[in-house]
Write a protein that holds these residues in place. Structure first.
Motif, PDB file in Angstrom:
ATOM      1  N   GLN A  33       0.698  -1.294  -0.132  1.00 24.89           N
ATOM      2  CA  GLN A  33       0.207   0.064  -0.066  1.00 24.89           C
ATOM      3  C   GLN A  33       0.864   1.307   0.195  1.00 24.89           C
ATOM      4  O   GLN A  33       0.270   2.284  -0.532  1.00 24.89           O
ATOM      5  CB  GLN A  33      -0.954   0.102   1.079  1.00 24.89           C
ATOM      6  CG  GLN A  33      -2.109  -0.993   1.130  1.00 24.89           C
ATOM      7  CD  GLN A  33      -2.992  -0.666   0.061  1.00 24.89           C
ATOM      8  OE1 GLN A  33      -3.550   0.439  -0.377  1.00 24.89           O
ATOM      9  NE2 GLN A  33      -3.501  -1.674  -0.611  1.00 24.89           N
ATOM     10  N   SER A  56      15.723  -0.063   7.122  1.00 24.64           N
ATOM     11  CA  SER A  56      14.650  -0.740   6.254  1.00 24.64           C
ATOM     12  C   SER A  56      15.096  -0.872   4.874  1.00 24.64           C
ATOM     13  O   SER A  56      15.930  -0.249   3.993  1.00 24.64           O
ATOM     14  CB  SER A  56      13.384   0.158   6.020  1.00 24.64           C
ATOM     15  OG  SER A  56      12.459  -0.400   5.035  1.00 24.64           O
ATOM     16  N   SER A  58      13.301  -1.001   2.372  1.00 24.52           N
ATOM     17  CA  SER A  58      12.492  -0.449   1.332  1.00 24.52           C
ATOM     18  C   SER A  58      13.131   1.096   0.935  1.00 24.52           C
ATOM     19  O   SER A  58      12.500   1.724  -0.023  1.00 24.52           O
ATOM     20  CB  SER A  58      11.026  -0.166   2.033  1.00 24.52           C
ATOM     21  OG  SER A  58      10.395  -1.226   2.263  1.00 24.52           O
ATOM     22  N   ASP A  88      -0.191  -3.987   9.824  1.00 23.58           N
ATOM     23  CA  ASP A  88      -1.147  -4.059  11.046  1.00 23.58           C
ATOM     24  C   ASP A  88      -0.568  -4.531  12.314  1.00 23.58           C
ATOM     25  O   ASP A  88      -0.563  -3.689  13.426  1.00 23.58           O
ATOM     26  CB  ASP A  88      -2.418  -4.583  10.784  1.00 23.58           C
ATOM     27  CG  ASP A  88      -2.992  -3.970   9.674  1.00 23.58           C
ATOM     28  OD1 ASP A  88      -3.202  -3.000   9.600  1.00 23.58           O
ATOM     29  OD2 ASP A  88      -3.731  -4.734   8.796  1.00 23.58           O
ATOM     30  N   GLN A  90       2.386  -4.476  13.404  1.00 30.56           N
ATOM     31  CA  GLN A  90       3.522  -3.754  13.850  1.00 30.56           C
ATOM     32  C   GLN A  90       3.095  -2.371  14.347  1.00 30.56           C
ATOM     33  O   GLN A  90       3.995  -1.692  15.036  1.00 30.56           O
ATOM     34  CB  GLN A  90       4.562  -3.522  13.001  1.00 30.56           C
ATOM     35  CG  GLN A  90       5.140  -5.083  12.580  1.00 30.56           C
ATOM     36  CD  GLN A  90       6.531  -4.985  11.663  1.00 30.56           C
ATOM     37  OE1 GLN A  90       6.931  -3.738  11.371  1.00 30.56           O
ATOM     38  NE2 GLN A  90       6.905  -6.085  11.531  1.00 30.56           N
TER      39      GLN A  90
HETATM   40  N1  LIG Z   1      -2.017  -5.122   1.054  1.00 37.29           N
HETATM   41  C1  LIG Z   1      -3.256  -5.033   0.973  1.00 37.29           C
HETATM   42  O1  LIG Z   1      -3.641  -5.724   0.170  1.00 37.29           O
HETATM   43  C2  LIG Z   1      -4.009  -3.987   1.732  1.00 37.29           C
HETATM   44  C3  LIG Z   1      -5.094  -3.641   1.297  1.00 37.29           C
HETATM   45  C4  LIG Z   1      -5.892  -2.580   1.949  1.00 37.29           C
HETATM   46  C5  LIG Z   1      -5.466  -2.379   3.115  1.00 37.29           C
HETATM   47  N2  LIG Z   1      -4.313  -2.665   3.525  1.00 37.29           N
HETATM   48  C6  LIG Z   1      -3.648  -2.121   5.013  1.00 37.29           C
HETATM   49  O2  LIG Z   1      -2.393  -1.249   4.422  1.00 37.29           O
HETATM   50  C7  LIG Z   1      -1.717  -1.304   5.521  1.00 37.29           C
HETATM   51  C8  LIG Z   1      -0.281  -1.670   4.922  1.00 37.29           C
HETATM   52  O3  LIG Z   1      -0.376  -3.002   4.637  1.00 37.29           O
HETATM   53  P1  LIG Z   1       0.663  -3.599   3.334  1.00 37.29           P
HETATM   54  O4  LIG Z   1       0.082  -4.686   3.137  1.00 37.29           O
HETATM   55  O5  LIG Z   1       0.769  -2.506   2.420  1.00 37.29           O
HETATM   56  O6  LIG Z   1       2.011  -3.664   4.193  1.00 37.29           O
HETATM   57  P2  LIG Z   1       3.340  -4.429   3.684  1.00 37.29           P
HETATM   58  O7  LIG Z   1       3.652  -4.450   2.352  1.00 37.29           O
HETATM   59  O8  LIG Z   1       3.690  -5.684   4.503  1.00 37.29           O
HETATM   60  O9  LIG Z   1       4.446  -3.131   4.508  1.00 37.29           O
HETATM   61  C9  LIG Z   1       5.524  -3.432   4.549  1.00 37.29           C
HETATM   62  C10 LIG Z   1       6.172  -2.029   4.563  1.00 37.29           C
HETATM   63  O10 LIG Z   1       6.206  -1.518   5.916  1.00 37.29           O
HETATM   64  C11 LIG Z   1       7.640  -1.282   6.447  1.00 37.29           C
HETATM   65  N3  LIG Z   1       7.895  -1.520   7.750  1.00 37.29           N
HETATM   66  C12 LIG Z   1       8.043  -2.532   8.551  1.00 37.29           C
HETATM   67  N4  LIG Z   1       8.152  -2.096   9.686  1.00 37.29           N
HETATM   68  C13 LIG Z   1       8.228  -0.726   9.897  1.00 37.29           C
HETATM   69  C14 LIG Z   1       8.432   0.290  10.925  1.00 37.29           C
HETATM   70  N5  LIG Z   1       8.798  -0.002  11.985  1.00 37.29           N
HETATM   71  N6  LIG Z   1       8.234   1.564  10.367  1.00 37.29           N
HETATM   72  C15 LIG Z   1       7.844   1.825   9.310  1.00 37.29           C
HETATM   73  N7  LIG Z   1       7.740   0.978   8.380  1.00 37.29           N
HETATM   74  C16 LIG Z   1       7.759  -0.263   8.666  1.00 37.29           C
HETATM   75  C17 LIG Z   1       8.374  -2.327   5.560  1.00 37.29           C
HETATM   76  O11 LIG Z   1       9.561  -2.162   5.561  1.00 37.29           O
HETATM   77  P3  LIG Z   1      10.860  -3.109   5.160  1.00 37.29           P
HETATM   78  O12 LIG Z   1      11.023  -3.174   3.581  1.00 37.29           O
HETATM   79  O13 LIG Z   1      11.975  -2.662   5.868  1.00 37.29           O
HETATM   80  O14 LIG Z   1      10.249  -4.310   5.713  1.00 37.29           O
HETATM   81  C18 LIG Z   1       7.713  -2.235   4.187  1.00 37.29           C
HETATM   82  O15 LIG Z   1       8.092  -0.953   3.441  1.00 37.29           O
HETATM   83  C19 LIG Z   1      -2.104  -2.373   6.561  1.00 37.29           C
HETATM   84  O16 LIG Z   1      -2.711  -1.395   7.412  1.00 37.29           O
HETATM   85  C20 LIG Z   1      -3.088  -3.069   5.810  1.00 37.29           C
HETATM   86  O17 LIG Z   1      -4.223  -3.437   6.548  1.00 37.29           O
HETATM   87  C21 LIG Z   1      -3.545  -3.438   2.885  1.00 37.29           C
END
Ligand SMILES: NC(=O)c1ccc[n+]([C@@H]2O[C@H](COP(=O)([O-])OP(=O)(O)OC[C@H]3O[C@@H](n4cnc5c(N)ncnc54)[C@H](OP(=O)(O)O)[C@@H]3O)[C@@H](O)[C@H]2O)c1
Length: 331
Positions: A33, A56, A58, A88, A90
């Protein structure tokens, strides 16, 4: 079964980007996202910075995409809107260690899911707005649709409206990431959090995959080859799903053979019987009363042993080997 009245769908004309123009938006996390939203927001003319942990993985991607990257603490200080797009499980740690002390009065905390706020893992101060814009698609798809000038739908919600402009900001954000092209639906953090967890656990991800595996196992144990069983029970899923999405369940039945339709009416009810319904109700209760989240948070804090074991078992199931063979054959 009672239905709530149909919700209003907000479109581009209901949202105005002026509520976000010139306001620094800090995106915390640059994964699925985070990346898609940051790129869409920037393409909509908004001012974006990225917050990530110092080590990170990323950071490189975000810099390559042309963004300024700051440690999360710093990004929270610099941003007026803080969009929390890290995983979520974290959020509690990130909020307590990096966000809480840097949130000043009048800022906006924005989430893409109701989870952390509804289950009180994040407890924001009273003098900030707390809003949600939750796209109904993975980031990669949202970005693709945005570039095609289409957009994916989303839920939005306002939990805390300190400024009195929470709804306008949420709608403007939804427009900037492309969601009001498809439609934004107002909900609450509670309903989004409960519905999302239940849908993924009982139906879309948990329930469905077990159904596929059991169907596959029953056919293989009866003597069919794994490939044959896979093609019958799994491979045509996308056709069925696409047809249901385009024409409804009754419309899907209109488009398969009469034999398939008749057989499905009687067998479906036997597979998904009252016992399954009762179990679904139990799963919903465990989500609603917070016991699922309590167990999951404990798992996260104690090394994720059970999670990793289940993950290993899933990847070792014979259906995975078959799936890969079929994919390779069809390349
Ligand atoms: N994915 C979906 O389909 C979807 C759809 C709708 C809503 N959402 C919501 O969107 C939000 C994000 O989900 P996502 O799926 O996009 O997550 P994700 O892809 O798993 O996010 C990972 C990112 O978060 C970073 N991260 C990890 N620890 C962190 C920290 N301590 N501080 C700052 N950044 C950190 C990671 O960095 P590294 O590279 O260092 O690990 C990476 O850049 C959630 O609330 C989820 O419920 C997701």
């Amino acid at each position: 079964m009672t239905n709530k009245p149909t919700l209003k769908i907000y479109k581009d004309r209901d949202a105005d980007l002026k509520h976000l123009r010139g306001i620094p938006i800090a995106i915390i996390g640059y994964g699925s996202q985070g990346r898609a939203q940051a790129l869409n927001l920037r393409d909509s003319g908004l001012q974006i910075i990225i917050g990530l942990p110092k080590k990170s993985n990323s950071i490189k991607t975000a810099r390559k995409d042309g963004f300024e990257v700051y440690p999360s603490d710093e990004a929270v200080k610099l941003g007026e809107i803080i969009s929390v797009l890290a995983p979520d499980h974290q959020h509690k740690k990130i909020y307590n260690e990096h966000m809480k002390k840097n949130l000043s009065a009048g800022k906006t905390l924005l989430f893409a899911c109701g989870f952390s706020i509804h289950f009180r893992l994040v407890l924001p101060p009273k003098d900030v707005d707390v809003i949600m814009v939750a796209p109904h698609a993975p980031g990669e798809m949202m970005r693709k649709f945005f570039l095609e000038k289409k957009g994916v739908p989303c839920f939005f919600a306002v939990q805390q409206n300190y400024s009195g402009k929470g709804k306008k900001k949420a709608l403007a954000y939804a427009k900037a990431i492309g969601c009001t092209k498809a439609g934004a639906i107002q909900t609450t953090f509670r309903d989004e959090a409960i519905g999302d967890l239940f849908g993924e656990q009982a139906v879309l991800c948990g329930g469905l995959t077990e159904l596929l595996k059991v169907g596959f196992e029953v056919l293989v144990e009866s003597g069919l080859s794994p490939e044959n069983a896979y093609l019958e029970c799994v491979h045509q899923l996308d056709f069925i799903v696409d047809t249901i999405k385009s024409h409804g369940i009754a419309g899907m039945f209109d488009r398969i053979s009469k034999t398939a339709e008749y057989g499905s009416y009687q067998a479906g009810k036997r597979v998904i019987d009252d016992r399954v319904r009762k179990e679904m109700e139990k799963i919903l209760k465990e989500i609603e009363d917070g016991s699922f989240v309590k167990t999951w948070m404990k798992e996260c804090e104690t090394g994720m042993k059970n999670y990793l074991k289940m993950k290993r078992m899933t990847s070792k199931h014979p259906i995975e080997r078959t799936s890969k063979r079929i994919r390779d054959l069809m390349k």
